[in-house]
Design a protein around this motif. Structure first.
Motif, PDB file in Angstrom:
ATOM      1  N   HIS A 171       0.903  -1.169  -0.132  1.00 47.17           N
ATOM      2  CA  HIS A 171      -0.053  -0.067  -0.172  1.00 47.17           C
ATOM      3  C   HIS A 171       0.925   1.304  -0.028  1.00 47.17           C
ATOM      4  O   HIS A 171       1.217   1.750   1.002  1.00 47.17           O
ATOM      5  CB  HIS A 171      -0.809  -0.124   1.307  1.00 47.17           C
ATOM      6  CG  HIS A 171      -2.228   1.114   1.165  1.00 47.17           C
ATOM      7  ND1 HIS A 171      -3.091   0.943   1.589  1.00 47.17           N
ATOM      8  CD2 HIS A 171      -1.867   2.330   0.777  1.00 47.17           C
ATOM      9  CE1 HIS A 171      -3.919   2.015   1.583  1.00 47.17           C
ATOM     10  NE2 HIS A 171      -3.174   3.027   0.917  1.00 47.17           N
ATOM     11  N   THR A 200      -0.553   2.142  -5.651  1.00 45.37           N
ATOM     12  CA  THR A 200      -1.676   2.111  -5.062  1.00 45.37           C
ATOM     13  C   THR A 200      -2.415   3.375  -5.372  1.00 45.37           C
ATOM     14  O   THR A 200      -1.653   4.372  -5.212  1.00 45.37           O
ATOM     15  CB  THR A 200      -1.463   2.315  -3.636  1.00 45.37           C
ATOM     16  OG1 THR A 200      -1.004   0.942  -3.168  1.00 45.37           O
ATOM     17  CG2 THR A 200      -2.827   2.132  -2.727  1.00 45.37           C
ATOM     18  N   THR A 204      -7.775  -2.751   5.108  1.00 45.59           N
ATOM     19  CA  THR A 204      -6.942  -1.599   4.595  1.00 45.59           C
ATOM     20  C   THR A 204      -6.457  -0.739   5.860  1.00 45.59           C
ATOM     21  O   THR A 204      -7.500  -0.207   6.507  1.00 45.59           O
ATOM     22  CB  THR A 204      -7.557  -0.832   3.494  1.00 45.59           C
ATOM     23  OG1 THR A 204      -7.703  -1.541   2.425  1.00 45.59           O
ATOM     24  CG2 THR A 204      -6.986   0.589   3.137  1.00 45.59           C
TER      25      THR A 204
END
Length: 399
Positions: free
Chosen positions: A60, A94, A231
Motif C-alpha cells: 500500500h 496504489t 486496509t
C-alpha cells in the motif's frame, strides 16, 4: 556468484549472528551459520556489523520522492526505481479513487512494468486500488467527486450527481486489465457492496475492507463473502468499543483476514500497534507505508495525491484543509518503528515487512531468507539504515 559474509541474517524463525549468504543466479543458494569465503571466483562482500533481512514488500503505497502513481504513464517505473534505496524490493502501486481514463492509464503502466523490469528497480506487483466504491462518510483524503455506488439491478449505472462516469465504467476498466489489479479496497455496506465483493473475488481479486462505516455484523458478512484483507487497520473504519466491536474488532477477531498497519507510530499509537500484532500475530499483519509522493521530501513540500495537492508535515501529509492524507513513511523507517518503538523482534519485524505481505500477494519464492528463494534482500547498517538492496541477486544501489 555473490557471497555476503559476516552479517546477522534474519531467517523466518531465528537470527543467525555473523553468518554468510551465498547467492547464485539470482537465488539464495546457501545460508551458512559462520563466516565463510565461498567458492573460488565468487564476489565476496564483507558485511560484518550489518543485518540482512528479506527485501521489504509494501502492498500500500501511493508514491515517493515527489512522484504519485497517477502522475502519468512513466510514474510507476520511476517509483520502482526509487524504492530500493528504502529497502523495498516489491510493491503494489496504489491509487486513490479516480476517473476511468486515469485508472486505465495506471493499469497499463503496471502491466508494462510487470512485463519488463528495469534492472535495479523494485518488482511491480498488481495494483492496489483504494477504489471508487468506498463510503463517502469515511473517505478521508479520497476525492468525494470520484466516489460511486456499485452497480445494482435497481441502479445499474451507479451515477453520481456530477454524471461524469458510472460505477459500471470503473468496473469495465478493471475488467479490461484483470492481471494488473491485485487488491481492491471497498466499503461492503454500500448498496450492492456485498454482491460486488463476491463478483470481484470470483474474478480473482483480493478484496479489502476499508474506508468503511460497516458494523461488526456487516464486516463479518463481508468476510463470509470473501474479504480477506483490511486496509490500514484502525484508520478510516468503525472503531472498537465495549458494546460495538466495529470493523476493527471484526478484523482483530478474524484469523482469515490479514490486516495492513501503517507503521509510523503516528497513524496508529504504538500501544495499539502492539495490541494488534499480539492479537493477530505477525503472520497476519502487514507493515505498510501508505506513502504519498511526499515521502522522502523536506517538510513543507507540496506534491499531489491523485488530483489533490498535499503538503508534507513533520510526521505526515495533509490536504490543504488539514485532512490527513496518507503518510511520508518509508519502509526502512517502518522497520525501525517496529523494532525500536513497538519493541518486537527482528524476526517478527521482518515477517511483517516482508514475509507476510509476500505470502498474502502469492509470492511463493520471495519474502524470506531461505535456500531456493529469490535473492531479494535488504542490507542494513547501524541504526537499521539501508546500505544496499538486492533484487533478484543484483545490487540495486551500487553504481
Amino acid at each position: 556468484m555473490i557471497v555476503l559474509a559476516g552479517a546477522d541474517l534474519v531467517l523466518p524463525d531465528r537470527v543467525v549472528p555473523a553468518g554468510t549468504l551465498v547467492i547464485r543466479d539470482g537465488r539464495i543458494e546457501a545460508v551458512e551459520s559462520s563466516i565463510v569465503d565461498g567458492p573460488a571466483g565468487a564476489t565476496r562482500i564483507d558485511l560484518s556489523g550489518h543485518v540482512i533481512v528479506p527485501g521489504f514488500v509494501d502492498v500500500h503505497m501511493h508514491g515517493v520522492d515527489g512522484v504519485d502513481v497517477l502522475d502519468g504513464p512513466a510514474a510507476v517505473a520511476t517509483i520502482a526505481a526509487c524504492l530500493p534505496k528504502y529497502g523495498v524490493t516489491a510493491f503494489c502501486p496504489t491509487s486513490v479513487a479516480c476517473d476511468p481514463a486515469t485508472l486505465a492509464m495506471l493499469l497499463a503502466a503496471v502491466s508494462a512494468c510487470r512485463q519488463s523490469r528495469t534492472p535495479g528497480s523494485a518488482h511491480v506487483l498488481p495494483a492496489h486500488l483504494e477504489s471508487n466504491f468506498i463510503n463517502p462518510a469515511w473517505n478521508g483524503a479520497q476525492p468525494r467527486r470520484c466516489l460511486r455506488n456499485p452497480p445494482t439491478a435497481t441502479a445499474p449505472a451507479g451515477l453520481s450527481p456530477e454524471g461524469e462516469f458510472t460505477g459500471a465504467d470503473i468496473l469495465a476498466a478493471i475488467a479490461a486489465a484483470r492481471s494488473a489489479v491485485g487488491i481492491i479496497t471497498l466499503a461492503p455496506e454500500l448498496p450492492g457492496g456485498m454482491d460486488l465483493v463476491r463478483e470481484l473475488v470470483r474474478a480473482g481479486h483480493r478484496v479489502s475492507i476499508g474506508h468503511t462505516g460497516a458494523t461488526y455484523d456487516e464486516a463479518r458478512a463481508a468476510f463470509e463473502a470473501g474479504v480477506r484483507h483490511a486496509t490500514h487497520l484502525f484508520n478510516r473504519m468503525t472503531p472498537i468499543t465495549s458494546r460495538a466491536p466495529g470493523v476493527v474488532g471484526a478484523v482483530l477477531a478474524e484469523p482469515a483476514v490479514a490486516a495492513e498497519l501503517i507503521c509510523d507510530g503516528f497513524h496508529v499509537h504504538p500501544v495499539l500497534m502492539s495490541v494488534a500484532i499480539r492479537a493477530k500475530g505477525p503472520g497476519r499483519v502487514m507493515a505498510i507505508t501508505d506513502a504519498t509522493a511526499g515521502a522522502g521530501l523536506p517538510v513543507g513540500s507540496i506534491v499531489r495525491l491523485g488530483e489533490q495537492a498535499i503538503r508534507v508535515t513533520r510526521r505526515t501529509a495533509e490536504l490543504t484543509d488539514g485532512t490527513l492524507a496518507g503518510s511520508v513513511l518509508t519502509m526502512d523507517a517502518a522497520f525501525r518503528t517496529l523494532v525500536e518503538l513497538v519493541g518486537i523482534s527482528l524476526v517478527d519485524a521482518a515477517r511483517m515487512c516482508s514475509t507476510t505481505p509476500a505470502a498474502e500477494m502469492g509470492l511463493v519464492d520471495r519474502g524470506a531468507i531461505v535456500p531456493g528463494f529469490a535473492a531479494d534482500l535488504t542490507v542494513m547498517g547501524p541504526g537499521f539504515r539501508i546500505r544496499e538492496s538486492y533484487v533478484d541477486g543484483v545490487p540495486a544501489l551500487e553504481p
